[in-house]
Design an enzyme around this catalytic site. Structure first.
Site, PDB file in Angstrom:
ATOM      1  N   THR A   1      -8.493   2.637   9.557  1.00  0.00           N
ATOM      2  CA  THR A   1      -8.374   2.942  10.331  1.00  0.00           C
ATOM      3  C   THR A   1     -10.260   2.412  10.873  1.00  0.00           C
ATOM      4  O   THR A   1      -9.831   2.106  12.165  1.00  0.00           O
ATOM      5  CB  THR A   1      -9.353   4.770   9.872  1.00  0.00           C
ATOM      6  OG1 THR A   1      -8.624   5.262   9.418  1.00  0.00           O
ATOM      7  CG2 THR A   1      -9.726   5.012  10.922  1.00  0.00           C
TER       8      THR A   1
ATOM      9  N   THR B   1      -9.756  -0.212   3.469  1.00  0.00           N
ATOM     10  CA  THR B   1     -10.208   0.087   5.706  1.00  0.00           C
ATOM     11  C   THR B   1      -8.692  -0.024   5.625  1.00  0.00           C
ATOM     12  O   THR B   1      -8.179  -1.021   6.451  1.00  0.00           O
ATOM     13  CB  THR B   1     -11.103  -0.801   5.676  1.00  0.00           C
ATOM     14  OG1 THR B   1     -11.976  -0.433   4.905  1.00  0.00           O
ATOM     15  CG2 THR B   1     -11.376  -0.305   7.087  1.00  0.00           C
TER      16      THR B   1
ATOM     17  N   ASP C   1       0.469  -0.769  -0.438  1.00  0.00           N
ATOM     18  CA  ASP C   1       0.043   0.301  -0.246  1.00  0.00           C
ATOM     19  C   ASP C   1       1.471   1.103   0.045  1.00  0.00           C
ATOM     20  O   ASP C   1       1.738   1.477   0.661  1.00  0.00           O
ATOM     21  CB  ASP C   1      -0.765   0.064   1.503  1.00  0.00           C
ATOM     22  CG  ASP C   1      -2.289   1.075   0.822  1.00  0.00           C
ATOM     23  OD1 ASP C   1      -2.465   1.445   0.153  1.00  0.00           O
ATOM     24  OD2 ASP C   1      -2.690   1.391   2.361  1.00  0.00           O
ATOM     25  N   HIS C   2       0.087   2.294  -0.300  1.00  0.00           N
ATOM     26  CA  HIS C   2       1.419   3.326  -0.784  1.00  0.00           C
ATOM     27  C   HIS C   2       2.617   3.504  -0.672  1.00  0.00           C
ATOM     28  O   HIS C   2       3.469   4.050  -0.652  1.00  0.00           O
ATOM     29  CB  HIS C   2       0.940   4.108   0.252  1.00  0.00           C
ATOM     30  CG  HIS C   2      -0.311   4.719   0.633  1.00  0.00           C
ATOM     31  ND1 HIS C   2      -1.007   5.777  -0.058  1.00  0.00           N
ATOM     32  CD2 HIS C   2      -1.229   3.947   1.136  1.00  0.00           C
ATOM     33  CE1 HIS C   2      -1.980   6.157  -0.388  1.00  0.00           C
ATOM     34  NE2 HIS C   2      -2.487   4.991   0.809  1.00  0.00           N
TER      35      HIS C   2
ATOM     36  N   GLY D   1      -9.239   6.072   1.520  1.00  0.00           N
ATOM     37  CA  GLY D   1      -9.736   5.981   2.596  1.00  0.00           C
ATOM     38  C   GLY D   1     -11.486   6.027   3.272  1.00  0.00           C
ATOM     39  O   GLY D   1     -12.025   7.216   3.428  1.00  0.00           O
TER      40      GLY D   1
HETATM   41  P1  13P Z   1      -8.898   4.955   6.153  1.00  0.00           P
HETATM   42  O1  13P Z   1      -7.683   5.805   6.642  1.00  0.00           O
HETATM   43  O2  13P Z   1     -10.128   5.251   5.502  1.00  0.00           O
HETATM   44  O3  13P Z   1      -9.065   3.729   6.629  1.00  0.00           O
HETATM   45  O4  13P Z   1      -8.271   4.696   4.654  1.00  0.00           O
HETATM   46  C1  13P Z   1      -7.525   3.604   4.741  1.00  0.00           C
HETATM   47  C2  13P Z   1      -6.560   3.452   3.031  1.00  0.00           C
HETATM   48  O5  13P Z   1      -6.882   4.092   2.224  1.00  0.00           O
HETATM   49  C3  13P Z   1      -5.317   2.592   2.994  1.00  0.00           C
HETATM   50  O6  13P Z   1      -4.422   2.996   1.864  1.00  0.00           O
HETATM   51  O1  G3H Z   2      -3.826   4.780   3.755  1.00  0.00           O
HETATM   52  C1  G3H Z   2      -2.532   5.017   5.126  1.00  0.00           C
HETATM   53  C2  G3H Z   2      -2.485   4.237   5.691  1.00  0.00           C
HETATM   54  O2  G3H Z   2      -3.670   3.780   6.477  1.00  0.00           O
HETATM   55  C3  G3H Z   2      -1.301   2.636   5.850  1.00  0.00           C
HETATM   56  O3  G3H Z   2      -1.354   3.582   7.050  1.00  0.00           O
HETATM   57  O4  G3H Z   2       0.913   4.361   6.546  1.00  0.00           O
HETATM   58  O5  G3H Z   2       0.248   4.728   9.077  1.00  0.00           O
HETATM   59  O6  G3H Z   2       0.598   2.136   8.144  1.00  0.00           O
HETATM   60  P1  G3H Z   2       0.138   4.074   7.667  1.00  0.00           P
HETATM   61 ZN    ZN Z   3      -5.095   4.675   1.231  1.00  0.00          ZN
END
Ligand code: 13P
Ligand code: G3H
Ligand code: ZN
Length: 304
Positions: free
Chosen positions: A253, A251, A81-82, A208
């Site tokens: 959060t 998801t 992710d990211h 998000g």
């Molecule tokens: P939330 O913060 O809404 O859970 O989004 C998480 C997210 O986009 C991880 O890439």
């Molecule tokens: O999109 C981001 C995710 O909530 C991951 O968060 O970089 O704190 O692990 P983190």
């Molecule tokens: Zn994200």
């Protein structure tokens, strides 16, 4: 065996539902979401951020998720992710993640395009699919960066997908990361989503996407959390996002708040119990419950 993200998402796109992407940082969160997926016969994508990798180690997380996928009756894919750090992206490709995200959304269009293309080339050689991002999703990641929402431009998105060859596209339609998504009422830009959907043929991703469920927040607050002002995306708006063409919803959060609420409760109500298993098992169970709710809202029950 880890599942193929592209296969899972292209099926979702054909049948018009969304697959849950769940961020994990440890074994209990992973077990919680995999249990939910198996209970509901839903494919899921398990994701590790660079922060999760720094916390637990890529090899460790990879082996945990691979083991979970082997024990699972439904497909479990593993996604970076990211991804921003090329070394981490290369490592994820080498170790065998199912898919990687390259997040160049903070760069100017041309630089994002050039770097995304480079990641696509590296990943496709190993049959690994790539998620890219255009526009910026607001909020906080790793508790440091605060980004303003810049909505995705549909024309630019079309050019971006055609030129990069990315497999999925994360778009900005008004959501943000974290627990404080909206000051006033939640409002996603569905007109923009429809416009993007008409132009883009690859599966679309919503970051998000957490709901920030009231009852879970109330439990956390009852046992000491300070969460005033938290606000997520209501289920109804998630259902509309799926209806108009979102096929992957991220998801993190909601899982964090569930973990927090359960741990706080047990520590407060059982002050004499210091067995980590007794402290973490309720967190795992509450994560299953929260993830099951998400999967139902996404429409991916019994899709495998
Ligand atoms: P939330 O913060 O809404 O859970 O989004 C998480 C997210 O986009 C991880 O890439
Ligand atoms: O999109 C981001 C995710 O909530 C991951 O968060 O970089 O704190 O692990 P983190
Ligand atoms: Zn994200």
């Amino acid at each position: 065996m880890l599942a193929n993200t592209k296969t899972i998402l292209e099926k979702a796109a054909r049948k018009n539902y969304a697959v849950g992407h769940f961020n994990i940082n440890n074994m209990e969160i992973l077990q919680g979401v995999v249990q939910a997926a198996n209970n509901l016969k839903a494919p899921i994508i398990v994701a590790t951020s660079e922060g999760a990798i720094k916390y637990a180690g890529m090899n460790f997380l990879y082996d945990l998720v691979r083991t979970a996928s082997e024990l699972s009756k439904v497909p479990i894919a593993l996604h970076l992710d990211h991804g921003q750090d090329m070394n981490i992206i290369r490592q994820a490709i080498k170790i065998g993640y199912s898919s990687v995200m390259f997040d160049g959304s903070h760069y100017p269009f041309k630089k994002n395009l050039r770097l995304t293309k480079k990641v696509v080339k590296l990943a496709h050689k190993k049959n690994i699919s790539v998620e890219a991002e255009l526009g910026t999703i607001g909020g906080v990641e790793d508790n440091i960066k605060s980004k303003k929402i810049i909505y995705t431009d549909p024309e630019k998105a079309q050019e971006f997908v055609n030129k990069t060859g990315c497999d999925f596209l994360a778009i900005a339609i008004g959501t943000s990361h974290g627990a404080y998504k909206f000051r006033g009422p939640a409002k996603l830009n569905f007109a923009l989503l429809k416009e993007i959907k008409q132009k883009i043929k690859v599966p679309l991703v919503l970051h998000g996407g957490s709901e920030v469920p009231r009852e879970v927040v109330q439990q956390a607050e009852k046992y000491g959390a300070k969460l005033s002002g938290v606000r997520g995306v209501p289920d109804q708006q998630i259902r509309m996002a799926v209806k108009y063409g979102i096929n992957k919803i991220n998801t993190d959060t909601d899982l964090r708040i569930a973990f927090d609420a359960a741990v706080r409760k047990i520590i407060k109500t059982k002050p004499k119990d210091f067995d980590p298993r007794h402290i973490l098992a309720p967190a795992r169970d509450l994560i299953t419950k929260v993830a099951e709710h998400r999967i139902k809202v996404f429409g991916s029950v019994k899709k495998w």
